[in-house]
Design an enzyme around this catalytic site. Structure first.
Site, PDB file in Angstrom:
ATOM      1  N   SER A  75     -15.895  31.695 -14.033  1.00 60.39           N
ATOM      2  CA  SER A  75     -16.728  31.132 -15.107  1.00 60.39           C
ATOM      3  C   SER A  75     -16.078  31.385 -16.469  1.00 60.39           C
ATOM      4  O   SER A  75     -15.138  32.177 -16.593  1.00 60.39           O
ATOM      5  CB  SER A  75     -18.130  31.743 -15.062  1.00 60.39           C
ATOM      6  OG  SER A  75     -18.052  33.139 -15.289  1.00 60.39           O
ATOM      7  N   HIS A  76     -16.617  30.728 -17.454  1.00 52.95           N
ATOM      8  CA  HIS A  76     -16.046  30.791 -18.797  1.00 52.95           C
ATOM      9  C   HIS A  76     -15.873  32.220 -19.327  1.00 52.95           C
ATOM     10  O   HIS A  76     -14.763  32.602 -19.730  1.00 52.95           O
ATOM     11  CB  HIS A  76     -16.913  29.947 -19.745  1.00 52.95           C
ATOM     12  CG  HIS A  76     -16.449  29.968 -21.147  1.00 52.95           C
ATOM     13  ND1 HIS A  76     -16.982  30.829 -22.085  1.00 52.95           N
ATOM     14  CD2 HIS A  76     -15.473  29.279 -21.780  1.00 52.95           C
ATOM     15  CE1 HIS A  76     -16.366  30.641 -23.238  1.00 52.95           C
ATOM     16  NE2 HIS A  76     -15.453  29.705 -23.078  1.00 52.95           N
TER      17      HIS A  76
END
Lengths: 383, 112
Positions: B68-69
């Site tokens: 994820s980011h």
């Protein structure tokens, strides 16, 4: 498989690159993932298939008719990783091209990748190799590298600059960072060291984003040498490491206008660049705060046309989108409906509910059928 | 010897251990609340949080996996990160002093 046999092997290879990425690299490790920013990539891809595929294909064909060979054309299209993303266009209905043209488009995708990458054109070894040994030797000898052992402050500024640039690329390209960067390598050096190259380009799209006017450079490149770090880069330019990068960074340099640090001392150069990029990014973030989905799709249309500007300039034609395209964002509801019915409800379960090898085959067949049904004009969702 | 009590568990996303004060960002509009040396806590992050991320010494999120980011960005910056805690924004409070262990995926406080 029978369906796969109906398409040329080059087309299958291109689709396989994207399908394998979904099944083997993304799905098992995504975990509970938050929504993609600023909207699902599949929705943006639906819009890509409404104008961008046709625009790319017609531009390539016109360049070929004017005598450009594929290698020359490849260099108008920036890095190979953005070309890899074309494989995803098979996920949605492609508008404005015939079956034969779509086949030619995907075959050309493979050919263009072969022009830009050395040997492993689909990055199956998780390396994105664009430079030969002579290029690497030249790069190592040409520029002065700064050892971070002597200057940790500079190292911290450098890693923060890379993070800022990456986000900046994402913002101006509506989540598709790869339209403004090509990360390549890792190139093996001696003593467990590797060279990682990050090329950033198209950083000043002033015609599309007013806030980018103050950004000092249209393109820049970072050269980074790491020791004892495993770096993976896939065909779509996702960079992955098992450990944090800064602790393995040995030395680096930033190249602009073919000179490291633009002739200034590194620290002040980094500070000025960081401050200017930070200001631009902040202005951008404030601007998009009031964006709705249509505003974002409008930016997609403009930025994808800008991506083709070097090729359009070579042809001597205007790069800007045609008037009729500017109403395309009105189809956002249709795009979301398609993504829900054909991708979320049909393609996602295939990936999530099957073992990877079976999932890959099934997904590939779905994508092949999408293309094959173009022949009969019965492409699913192609209303 | 100081003891510590684990108050949150999540997915280890970037290794390292730091101690610092929590700053909860409920939306990108809160990024101005972030100061250098804070631990960024949010439901999720995206590019709109960039300027806050660059000030953080660690990141803790409710959502997300290792790709994820916040996880990707934390590894780039070399700061600890724990994602997928489900309820960090509810359990933690602004200015709480916590220890983030990005290798174990834990957030702890000192004391029993």
């Amino acid at each position: 498989m029978e369906v796969k046999g109906k398409l040329p092997s080059k087309v299958i290879d291109v689709l396989d690159m994207a399908v394998s990425h979904i099944v083997y690299d993304r799905a098992p490790r995504l975990g509970p993932s938050p929504p993609q920013w600023p909207m699902p990539i599949t929705v943006i891809n639906w819009f890509h298939t409404r104008f961008f595929v046709r625009e790319i294909y017609n531009t390539i064909i016109t360049l070929e008719k004017r005598g450009y060979d594929l290698k020359e054309i490849a260099h108008f299209l920036w890095g190979p990783s953005v070309i890899s993303h074309w494989a995803y266009f098979a996920q949605c209905p492609i508008k404005g091209l015939s079956y034969e043209e779509v086949i030619d488009f995907f075959e050309k995708t493979a050919d263009l990748l072969a022009c830009l990458r050395i040997d492993d054109i689909f990055c199956k070894s998780y390396k994105n190799i664009l430079w030969n040994e002579e290029n690497i030797r030249h790069t190592l000898n040409e520029y002065e590298y700064i050892s971070v052992r002597e200057n940790e402050t500079l190292r911290d500024m450098f890693v923060r600059l890379n993070v800022m640039l990456w986000h900046y690329c994402g913002l101006i390209n509506v989540g598709h960072h790869v339209f403004s960067h090509e990360f390549h390598g890792p190139y093996n050096l001696s003593d467990g060291k590797v060279l990682l190259v990050r090329e950033y380009y198209n950083l000043k799209p002033e015609d599309v984003w007013n806030f980018t006017k103050e950004v000092p450079y249209r393109s820049l490149m970072t050269l980074e040498i790491y020791k004892d770090l495993q770096i993976k880069i896939d065909a779509f330019n996702h960079l992955e490491t098992t450990e944090p990068l800064p602790s393995h960074l040995e030395s680096f340099t930033v190249v602009v206008n073919n000179r490291e640090f633009d002739g200034k001392d590194p620290e002040s150069f980094m500070k000025v660049l960081f401050d200017k990029m930070g200001r631009a990014l902040n202005q951008g973030i404030l601007l998009i705060r009031n964006f709705d989905k249509k505003d974002w799709i409008n930016k997609v249309i403009w930025m994808r046309h800008l991506y083709l500007k070097p090729a359009k300039d070579a042809l001597g034609v205007d790069w800007r989108p045609k008037e009729e395209l500017l109403s395309l964002p009105d189809l956002i509801g249709e795009a979301e409906k398609y993504v829900l019915e054909y991708i979320v409800k049909q393609q996602y379960p295939v990936v999530m509910k099957n073992p990877p090898d079976i999932a890959k085959e099934k997904l590939l067949i779905l994508w092949c059928n999408n293309i094959l049904s173009l022949k009969e004009g019965s492409y699913e969702g192609n209303a | 010897m100081t003891t510590k009590r684990v108050i949150l568990k999540g997915i280890p996303a970037s290794p390292g251990i730091v101690k610092g004060r929590v700053r909860i960002l409920y939306s990108p509009k809160d990024v101005f609340k972030m100061e250098d040396g804070h631990i960024l806590v949010a439901s999720e992050t995206n590019p709109e949080y960039t300027l806050a991320i660059l000030k953080a010494i660690a990141i803790v999120t409710d959502k997300g996996g290792i790709m994820s980011h916040p996880a990707i960005v934390a590894r780039e910056l070399g700061i600890p990160c724990v994602v997928g805690t489900q309820n960090a924004t509810k359990v933690l409070k602004d200015d709480m002093e916590v220890i983030v262990d990005g290798s174990k995926g834990e957030v702890a406080v000192e004391g029993d």
